[in-house]
Design a protein around this motif. Structure first.
Motif, PDB file in Angstrom:
ATOM      1  N   MET A  94     -12.302  55.262 -82.216  1.00  0.00           N
ATOM      2  CA  MET A  94     -12.253  53.812 -82.074  1.00  0.00           C
ATOM      3  C   MET A  94     -13.132  53.326 -80.929  1.00  0.00           C
ATOM      4  N   VAL A  95     -13.392  54.180 -79.945  1.00  0.00           N
ATOM      5  CA  VAL A  95     -14.288  53.778 -78.857  1.00  0.00           C
ATOM      6  C   VAL A  95     -15.656  53.424 -79.437  1.00  0.00           C
ATOM      7  N   GLY A  96     -16.140  54.251 -80.339  1.00  0.00           N
ATOM      8  CA  GLY A  96     -17.415  53.973 -80.986  1.00  0.00           C
ATOM      9  C   GLY A  96     -17.386  52.657 -81.740  1.00  0.00           C
ATOM     10  N   GLU A  97     -16.282  52.376 -82.440  1.00  0.00           N
ATOM     11  CA  GLU A  97     -16.148  51.113 -83.166  1.00  0.00           C
ATOM     12  C   GLU A  97     -16.235  49.932 -82.204  1.00  0.00           C
ATOM     13  N   LEU A  98     -15.548  50.037 -81.076  1.00  0.00           N
ATOM     14  CA  LEU A  98     -15.574  48.984 -80.065  1.00  0.00           C
ATOM     15  C   LEU A  98     -16.999  48.748 -79.564  1.00  0.00           C
ATOM     16  N   LEU A  99     -17.669  49.812 -79.157  1.00  0.00           N
ATOM     17  CA  LEU A  99     -19.010  49.678 -78.589  1.00  0.00           C
ATOM     18  C   LEU A  99     -20.010  49.166 -79.625  1.00  0.00           C
ATOM     19  N   HIS A 100     -19.907  49.646 -80.859  1.00  0.00           N
ATOM     20  CA  HIS A 100     -20.818  49.171 -81.897  1.00  0.00           C
ATOM     21  C   HIS A 100     -20.560  47.703 -82.234  1.00  0.00           C
ATOM     22  N   GLU A 101     -19.304  47.271 -82.205  1.00  0.00           N
ATOM     23  CA  GLU A 101     -19.005  45.858 -82.449  1.00  0.00           C
ATOM     24  C   GLU A 101     -19.620  44.991 -81.360  1.00  0.00           C
ATOM     25  N   ILE A 102     -19.471  45.400 -80.114  1.00  0.00           N
ATOM     26  CA  ILE A 102     -20.063  44.634 -79.010  1.00  0.00           C
ATOM     27  C   ILE A 102     -21.580  44.545 -79.181  1.00  0.00           C
ATOM     28  N   MET A 103     -22.220  45.685 -79.442  1.00  0.00           N
ATOM     29  CA  MET A 103     -23.686  45.688 -79.575  1.00  0.00           C
ATOM     30  C   MET A 103     -24.155  44.846 -80.763  1.00  0.00           C
ATOM     31  N   ARG A 104     -23.393  44.867 -81.851  1.00  0.00           N
ATOM     32  CA  ARG A 104     -23.757  44.065 -83.019  1.00  0.00           C
ATOM     33  C   ARG A 104     -23.695  42.571 -82.684  1.00  0.00           C
ATOM     34  N   VAL A 105     -22.636  42.162 -81.983  1.00  0.00           N
ATOM     35  CA  VAL A 105     -22.462  40.748 -81.675  1.00  0.00           C
ATOM     36  C   VAL A 105     -23.493  40.266 -80.656  1.00  0.00           C
ATOM     37  N   ILE A 106     -23.773  41.072 -79.629  1.00  0.00           N
ATOM     38  CA  ILE A 106     -24.719  40.636 -78.591  1.00  0.00           C
ATOM     39  C   ILE A 106     -26.162  40.977 -78.949  1.00  0.00           C
ATOM     40  N   ASP A 107     -26.359  41.765 -80.014  1.00  0.00           N
ATOM     41  CA  ASP A 107     -27.688  42.148 -80.499  1.00  0.00           C
ATOM     42  C   ASP A 107     -28.513  42.849 -79.423  1.00  0.00           C
ATOM     43  N   LEU A 108     -27.849  43.746 -78.684  1.00  0.00           N
ATOM     44  CA  LEU A 108     -28.513  44.561 -77.666  1.00  0.00           C
ATOM     45  C   LEU A 108     -27.964  45.984 -77.732  1.00  0.00           C
ATOM     46  N   PRO A 109     -28.813  46.995 -77.555  1.00  0.00           N
ATOM     47  CA  PRO A 109     -28.323  48.381 -77.518  1.00  0.00           C
ATOM     48  C   PRO A 109     -27.772  48.720 -76.134  1.00  0.00           C
ATOM     49  N   ALA A 110     -26.638  48.142 -75.783  1.00  0.00           N
ATOM     50  CA  ALA A 110     -26.084  48.231 -74.430  1.00  0.00           C
ATOM     51  C   ALA A 110     -25.387  49.560 -74.130  1.00  0.00           C
ATOM     52  N   PHE A 111     -25.043  50.321 -75.165  1.00  0.00           N
ATOM     53  CA  PHE A 111     -24.293  51.558 -74.963  1.00  0.00           C
ATOM     54  C   PHE A 111     -24.934  52.705 -75.742  1.00  0.00           C
TER      55      PHE A 111
END
Length: 144
Positions: free
Chosen positions: A1-18
């Protein structure tokens, strides 16, 4: 689920932050928990894990010593608005009180993409107390 969280954040902000890789992250979590520096809580619907939250002890002068920091709280999208996030947060708050911490602190992902996340924490008694969270990468992220 950590991956799901990080991918959701990156999708919404449109940046490869993690930079996320499952196995190194799982090993890191196991080490953190074994060393007593991280507590993790998982919410289940039957036998299926549907959410999780983590907390660790921080220290500061402004926080009057020891307090808790919530680095991750996530509920899978299809299980949101069912009280699971509230249950996880209630568990984190109880854990913080047991530890004698002066407060809990959380940073939401960037707004406006995560306005609902901010509203969730505000409904739970959290208040905005400062500016944005900033970071500088000191070493290349390798393996999670």
């Amino acid at each position: 689920m950590v991956g799901e969280l990080l991918h959701e954040i990156m999708r919404v902000i449109d940046l490869p932050a993690f930079d996320f890789e499952h196995d190194p992250t799982a090993r890191r979590l196991s080490t953190f928990i074994a060393d007593g520096i991280y507590d993790g809580f998982v919410a289940f619907d039957g036998e299926q894990a549907v959410g999780f939250a983590t907390v660790y002890q921080s220290h500061s002068l402004y926080g009057n010593g020891a307090y808790g920091t919530i680095p991750e709280l996530y509920v899978r999208p299809e299980h949101r608005s069912r009280g699971i996030g509230n249950q996880l947060l209630t568990t984190l708050i109880a854990n913080a009180r047991e530890r004698g911490w002066s407060m809990l602190e959380v940073t939401t992902p960037p707004l406006p993409g995560f306005d609902r996340t901010l509203a969730f924490y505000e409904r739970s008694g959290f208040a905005i107390t400062g500016g944005r969270k900033l970071k500088i990468q000191l070493q290349p992220m390798v393996g999670g």
